[in-house]
Each structure stands twice: as structure tokens, then as C-alpha cells.
Design an enzyme around this catalytic site. Sequence first.
Site, PDB file in Angstrom:
ATOM      1  N   GLN A 139       0.692  -1.261  -0.108  1.00 26.99           N
ATOM      2  CA  GLN A 139      -0.101   0.072  -0.026  1.00 26.99           C
ATOM      3  C   GLN A 139       0.979   1.301  -0.069  1.00 26.99           C
ATOM      4  O   GLN A 139       0.463   2.198  -0.764  1.00 26.99           O
ATOM      5  CB  GLN A 139      -0.928  -0.135   1.169  1.00 26.99           C
ATOM      6  CG  GLN A 139      -1.611   1.282   1.442  1.00 26.99           C
ATOM      7  CD  GLN A 139      -2.605   1.608   0.194  1.00 26.99           C
ATOM      8  OE1 GLN A 139      -3.235   0.637  -0.286  1.00 26.99           O
ATOM      9  NE2 GLN A 139      -2.916   2.925   0.230  1.00 26.99           N
ATOM     10  N   GLU A 140       2.062   1.160   0.792  1.00 29.85           N
ATOM     11  CA  GLU A 140       2.940   2.507   0.928  1.00 29.85           C
ATOM     12  C   GLU A 140       3.581   2.821  -0.347  1.00 29.85           C
ATOM     13  O   GLU A 140       3.738   3.809  -1.037  1.00 29.85           O
ATOM     14  CB  GLU A 140       3.922   2.321   1.985  1.00 29.85           C
ATOM     15  CG  GLU A 140       2.976   2.154   3.423  1.00 29.85           C
ATOM     16  CD  GLU A 140       2.745   3.628   3.772  1.00 29.85           C
ATOM     17  OE1 GLU A 140       3.051   4.562   3.054  1.00 29.85           O
ATOM     18  OE2 GLU A 140       1.962   3.812   4.800  1.00 29.85           O
ATOM     19  N   SER A 141       4.394   1.536  -0.928  1.00 25.86           N
ATOM     20  CA  SER A 141       5.268   1.715  -2.039  1.00 25.86           C
ATOM     21  C   SER A 141       5.359   0.811  -3.397  1.00 25.86           C
ATOM     22  O   SER A 141       5.957   0.978  -4.156  1.00 25.86           O
ATOM     23  CB  SER A 141       6.509   1.704  -1.427  1.00 25.86           C
ATOM     24  OG  SER A 141       6.685   0.450  -1.128  1.00 25.86           O
TER      25      SER A 141
ATOM     26  N   TYR B 119      -7.070   3.831   3.030  1.00 25.76           N
ATOM     27  CA  TYR B 119      -5.783   3.224   3.467  1.00 25.76           C
ATOM     28  C   TYR B 119      -5.951   1.878   4.250  1.00 25.76           C
ATOM     29  O   TYR B 119      -5.452   0.863   3.967  1.00 25.76           O
ATOM     30  CB  TYR B 119      -5.047   4.117   4.436  1.00 25.76           C
ATOM     31  CG  TYR B 119      -3.674   3.741   4.871  1.00 25.76           C
ATOM     32  CD1 TYR B 119      -2.594   3.740   3.866  1.00 25.76           C
ATOM     33  CD2 TYR B 119      -3.282   3.226   5.972  1.00 25.76           C
ATOM     34  CE1 TYR B 119      -1.298   3.581   4.331  1.00 25.76           C
ATOM     35  CE2 TYR B 119      -2.122   2.686   6.461  1.00 25.76           C
ATOM     36  CZ  TYR B 119      -0.956   2.910   5.721  1.00 25.76           C
ATOM     37  OH  TYR B 119       0.124   2.428   6.006  1.00 25.76           O
TER      38      TYR B 119
END
Length: 483
Positions: A311-313, A438
Site C-alpha cells: 500500500q505504501e510503495s 488506506y
Amino acid sequence: MKGLIARFIAGFALLLWAWDMVFPWQQLMQAEENRYNQIQQRKILRVGMVNHPLSYFIGAEGTAGIEYELAKSFANYLDVRLDIKTFDNSEQLFSALKDNKVDIAAAGLLYQPELSKQFQIGSAYYSASWQVVYKKGSNRPYKLSELEGDLIIPAGSAVLPILQRLKEDNPKLSWQTTNQFTQEELLLQVAEGKIPYTVGVSVDISAAQHIRPNIAVGFDLTDEAPVLWYLPNSSYSELQAAVLDFMNHANETGLISRIEEKYFNHLAHFDYVDIQSYLKAIKLVLPKYQSLFEKYCGDLEWQMLAAIAYQESHWDPNATSPTGVRGMMMLTRDTAERMKITDRTSAEQSIRAGSEYLHMLMRQIPETVPKEDRIWYGLAAYNMGLGHLLDVRRLTRQLGGNPDNWLDVKKNLPLLAEKRHYSGLKYGYARGFEAFQYVENIRRYYSSIINHQRVEEQQIQNNEEQPSVPQEISKESDSTLKE
């Protein structure tokens, strides 16, 4: 689901009362022993289930599934021990119910008029429909007459009586059954083009699409129907009444909503392109970093840490955002210094620091938050800051909700961006709607990793042990289920 749970419970309470008026059970089997009393005397509730990725399964953290959690809660409600008995398919399960080998059949079973004549029924706890699926990119069938081949169905499936009924008006309808493959495996074979069509329950299809997005729905075979428990046909109604009371209790206390949130809600969003990219990354990129996720996951499952990193990168150690966050876990410079890392683009340093930072946030969440929900609170804090998480807890309390209930807190996250709400909060404005999405994305990515691994392992076993599909199916278009 779809706001129908409360209406189904109330409606089925009325239906059960009317059914008893029309068919007075006390005149049918006077000599029969009271099933409810038997359960209380033996202090054991015997529940029949079928292994299934949503209903009942053994996961990394032990036994889980919608039906298991409901049955476990019902056993606690009765103050008895739960005894799970598993069967290969619905036909075997209903046979065991007839033969007094189980007290309840719980396997994601949809209401069917034919079955309600043979068994007592409990109250509904969600709804679903039977759907015909095909491979995305091939000709889509919109109705039974447009099927260009046989439906392939697991032997003993609960959909077989429905197909037999539909065949009366659709004489060209044909299907084949297989003893070798489960419904989930057949869905995967449709996605791979090995078989043309199968039939599945709508919620199962939604789950399967997150690991095989080529699965597409052609049309609904049935209308949406309540999913419920089946009980033995009996002259007594105490067990049926106990189930009804329990389901009302489970609805009023939020148990059903929590189970729905845990197993269903993250499936609602389906993005074909995103899922395709994610599954490709699981195969090609994840193996490079899996050992690091396993090494630094701490109290989390490594798959959860991997889902957060995606999800972040998207598992890119060199990822950078316009706001200056960098690396696999997209850390700010301040967080990197706080967690004592020297290179944010180092995959190992970033994963270690991100995990330690998340664990630190989770330790600051009030102890009143249930253990199973702490990760969602922690992720919201990871995304928007601990102060804003504490704010939304305060706001939830002000609005009459429970700040320790993630369902209540989650729905209020978007309110942090509304002036009428954030103006009275300590930390002010926050992009709470982003924190909401998120957490939902991570839940979906986590579920996909778990299911992808399970399916891959299952398929490896099948390829080693099983012959090809055509050898394992038999023509069943004129067959009937054994009574």
C-alpha cells in the site's frame, strides 16, 4: 449485507411463526426426544460444516470463518461446548442432519423452499445469490440459453436441486459434476480457461476475484436469498427458538456486523487493473522481500506487514512522494531519525523501522480496544498520525458511538475533513477519508496474499496428485440428489 440483515431476521421470525401455524410439528413426531434438551444434557453442540475459505477453515491463527465464529458464539450463548463435524459437501451435511449426527447445518447455506420442507430453518444473518461465472474476455452468457457448454458443478452441491428445477423450463440445460474439485477450485479453473462455466455463491465469487480477477459474473442464477442455519425436522421448536433468540442478540450486540466487517466488507471494492498488478507483484516482487517481512513482522503476521508495504510503495524501496516520504514503508525524515535508520531507500532498514513504528503506535492505543482490532487503529494512526486517531475516538464518543468499536470509529474518519467537526477537535483537520481507504486497501491486500498462497499450494498438490479435469467429471444433467 446490503442492509438486509435486520429485515431478514425480523422477517424470518414471522415466517417461522407462520410455518408452525400451517404445519403443527407437535402432531408429527410425538415420541421424539427434544433436541434442545439433548444438547443441554450432553453439554455439547454438534455443528456440521464444510471446509470453505469464508465459512470454516484452519488459518495461521487457528480455526476461523463466518460459520465457525457464529457457532462458537452460539455455543457460548447456550453455555455448552462446540463440536465441529466437517463434511465434503452439502449433500453429506444434510444427510448427517437427517440422521441425527449433527444438531445444526452451518455452511453458508442459502434458503431453498425444498429444504425448508425437510428441515427447520434458523434466522438469516446475511444474503447472497447463486451466479453463473465465465472467464473474462470470452463470450459472456446473459441467460441459461446462451451457455455454450456444460456447467461444471461439485458433486453434492446445494445448487443441484435449483438446476433440476430450472431444467423443467430450460430442457437444454446440462451440467456435469465432479467429486475431485471444490467450488473454489472450479472457480479458479474457469479463470484459467480449463472449464467454460461454473456456478458459485456471490460472496464466494467476490472473494475469488481478488485472487483470480479473470473470474467474471455472467448472470444471477437465482434472486438474492437469506443465508441461514438448517435444523433437524422436529416436533419441538426449542432449538429453533434458541437460534432465533441468539441471532437477534447477535444483531443487537453488533456481533453480526463485526463478522461482516471482518470477512465481507473489504471485498466490496474490486478494481480489475489494481488486482492484476498486485497479483503480478506477488509472483515477481514479493519473493525478493518476503524474508525481510518475516524477520521484522514482530507481533503481526508477515503477510500483514507485506500488505502495508505494498500500500505504501508497491514494494519499491526507491519510492518517493511529493511530500518527501521515501522508501519501502514511505517514512518521513523525522520518523526515520526517530527510528534510527540512516538510509530510507534500504529495504531492510525501511521495513524494520516501519514495523517498529507501527508497533509503537499500537502500544499507545487504549487497552480497551479489542486485540483483533488494534491493528486497524494502528494503521489509521500510521497513516494520519496518532493525534488524529485520538481525535476521531473523541468524536465517535461525542456522536454516541463506541470509540473501542472499529466499525463506529471507521465510519467517522471522513468527518475529520469537515469543518463543523474538526474545528472542535484538539488536532484539527485531517484527511480522514484517506485513512479510511488506506486501512481498507491493506485489508484487501492482506486477504489476497493469504488466499493466493493457499490456492497456489492447493494447485501444486492437485497438479501432482490429480488427472485432468475431463477424467474427473461425470454427466449429471438428468440426475437427482438423494433424498
